[in-house]
Write a protein that holds these residues in place. Structure first.
Motif, mmCIF file in Angstrom:
data_model
loop_
_atom_site.group_PDB
_atom_site.id
_atom_site.type_symbol
_atom_site.label_atom_id
_atom_site.label_comp_id
_atom_site.label_asym_id
_atom_site.label_seq_id
_atom_site.Cartn_x
_atom_site.Cartn_y
_atom_site.Cartn_z
ATOM 1 N N UNK A 1 6.118 11.300 87.380
ATOM 2 C CA UNK A 1 5.839 12.684 87.644
ATOM 3 C C UNK A 1 5.316 13.120 88.321
ATOM 4 N N UNK A 2 5.251 14.455 89.224
ATOM 5 C CA UNK A 2 4.855 15.236 90.361
ATOM 6 C C UNK A 2 3.086 15.076 89.196
ATOM 7 N N UNK A 3 2.441 14.625 90.671
ATOM 8 C CA UNK A 3 0.617 15.021 90.531
ATOM 9 C C UNK A 3 0.309 16.763 90.047
ATOM 10 N N UNK A 4 0.040 17.053 89.570
ATOM 11 C CA UNK A 4 -0.988 18.365 89.357
ATOM 12 C C UNK A 4 -1.399 19.093 90.653
ATOM 13 N N UNK A 5 -1.370 20.205 91.020
ATOM 14 C CA UNK A 5 -1.497 20.915 92.424
ATOM 15 C C UNK A 5 -3.682 21.444 91.547
ATOM 16 N N UNK A 6 -4.258 21.531 92.650
ATOM 17 C CA UNK A 6 -5.599 22.253 92.470
ATOM 18 C C UNK A 6 -5.444 22.952 90.951
ATOM 19 N N UNK A 7 -5.046 24.603 91.909
ATOM 20 C CA UNK A 7 -4.263 25.774 91.115
ATOM 21 C C UNK A 7 -4.105 24.954 89.247
ATOM 22 N N UNK A 8 -3.332 24.305 88.996
ATOM 23 C CA UNK A 8 -2.415 24.048 88.025
ATOM 24 C C UNK A 8 -4.360 23.889 87.135
ATOM 25 N N UNK A 9 -4.162 22.293 87.624
ATOM 26 C CA UNK A 9 -5.809 21.789 86.910
ATOM 27 C C UNK A 9 -6.737 22.795 86.395
ATOM 28 N N UNK A 10 -7.542 24.019 87.683
ATOM 29 C CA UNK A 10 -8.263 24.255 86.940
ATOM 30 C C UNK A 10 -7.896 25.742 86.515
ATOM 31 N N UNK A 11 -6.526 25.896 85.874
ATOM 32 C CA UNK A 11 -5.548 27.039 85.496
ATOM 33 C C UNK A 11 -5.535 25.903 83.933
ATOM 34 N N UNK A 12 -5.172 25.429 83.467
ATOM 35 C CA UNK A 12 -5.292 24.120 82.296
ATOM 36 C C UNK A 12 -6.683 24.462 81.538
ATOM 37 N N UNK A 13 -7.648 23.894 83.017
ATOM 38 C CA UNK A 13 -9.040 23.565 82.488
ATOM 39 C C UNK A 13 -9.933 24.998 82.032
ATOM 40 N N UNK A 14 -9.068 25.971 82.547
ATOM 41 C CA UNK A 14 -9.846 27.484 81.758
ATOM 42 C C UNK A 14 -9.237 27.532 80.575
ATOM 43 N N UNK A 15 -8.112 27.393 80.760
ATOM 44 C CA UNK A 15 -7.167 27.766 79.540
ATOM 45 C C UNK A 15 -8.117 26.489 78.298
ATOM 46 N N UNK A 16 -8.215 25.455 78.480
ATOM 47 C CA UNK A 16 -9.029 24.740 77.421
ATOM 48 C C UNK A 16 -10.198 25.370 76.764
ATOM 49 N N UNK A 17 -11.052 27.072 77.727
ATOM 50 C CA UNK A 17 -12.387 27.500 77.120
ATOM 51 C C UNK A 17 -11.374 28.592 76.045
ATOM 52 N N UNK A 18 -10.543 29.599 76.969
ATOM 53 C CA UNK A 18 -10.118 30.551 76.690
ATOM 54 C C UNK A 18 -9.275 30.538 75.311
ATOM 55 N N UNK A 19 -9.039 29.623 74.623
ATOM 56 C CA UNK A 19 -7.896 28.985 72.926
ATOM 57 C C UNK A 19 -8.670 28.609 72.775
ATOM 58 N N UNK A 20 -9.408 27.763 73.078
ATOM 59 C CA UNK A 20 -11.014 27.295 72.138
ATOM 60 C C UNK A 20 -9.884 25.868 72.069
ATOM 61 N N UNK A 21 -8.869 25.371 73.012
ATOM 62 C CA UNK A 21 -8.255 24.098 72.529
ATOM 63 C C UNK A 21 -9.416 23.064 73.304
ATOM 64 N N UNK A 22 -9.617 22.135 73.036
ATOM 65 C CA UNK A 22 -10.760 21.191 73.848
ATOM 66 C C UNK A 22 -9.701 19.790 74.632
ATOM 67 N N UNK A 23 -8.354 20.207 73.882
ATOM 68 C CA UNK A 23 -7.453 18.539 73.926
ATOM 69 C C UNK A 23 -7.437 18.644 75.313
ATOM 70 N N UNK A 24 -6.801 19.763 75.522
ATOM 71 C CA UNK A 24 -6.211 20.333 76.949
ATOM 72 C C UNK A 24 -6.954 19.176 78.128
ATOM 73 N N UNK A 25 -8.370 19.696 77.535
ATOM 74 C CA UNK A 25 -8.743 18.874 78.488
ATOM 75 C C UNK A 25 -8.818 16.976 78.958
#
Length: 132
Positions: free
Chosen positions: A1-25
């Protein structure tokens, strides 16, 4: 599995808060993560270690009485800057704007420093509230 880029990590981090989905973290935080919250003044709370950071951020992401909204995100190498607004009520005065300075290594966040444009306390979920 390829390593996530900084942009991908930060996008997922932000989505955890926007979607109220703590498991994303869960797979975004490094074992040696250090974060500094925006409160209490003057330096904010320092949280160290994966589990402590996860506990803090999970409580915040899971709080459906508030809304986090990223306004702008910049990524440069292993660093990211997130401009955001955090709403804790319905009125125009019931929000605060701030910035997080993030660092990513090996596809995981290892540093997050938060700053806000307020001198007044903001009602945020705290580590002790998360355990209650």
């Amino acid at each position: 599995m390829p390593q996530r880029t900084t942009a991908e990590v930060i996008d997922r981090f932000n989505h955890a808060f926007v979607r109220h989905d703590p498991e994303i973290l869960d797979d975004l935080i490094a074992e040696d993560c250090v974060m500094e919250a925006i409160q209490p003044a003057p330096d904010g709370e320092r949280v160290e270690g994966r589990q402590a950071c996860l506990t803090f951020w999970r409580a915040l992401a899971g709080d459906r009485t508030t809304q986090f909204g990223p306004e702008e995100v910049w990524v440069d190498g292993d660093r990211a800057t997130i401009l955001w607004r955090y709403r804790f009520g319905d009125g125009p005065e019931d929000s605060v704007r701030g910035v997080n300075l993030m660092r990513v290594r090996d596809g995981r966040i290892f540093a997050a420093l938060g700053y806000s444009k307020t001198g007044a306390p903001v009602p945020l979920a705290t580590d002790s509230e998360a355990r209650a």
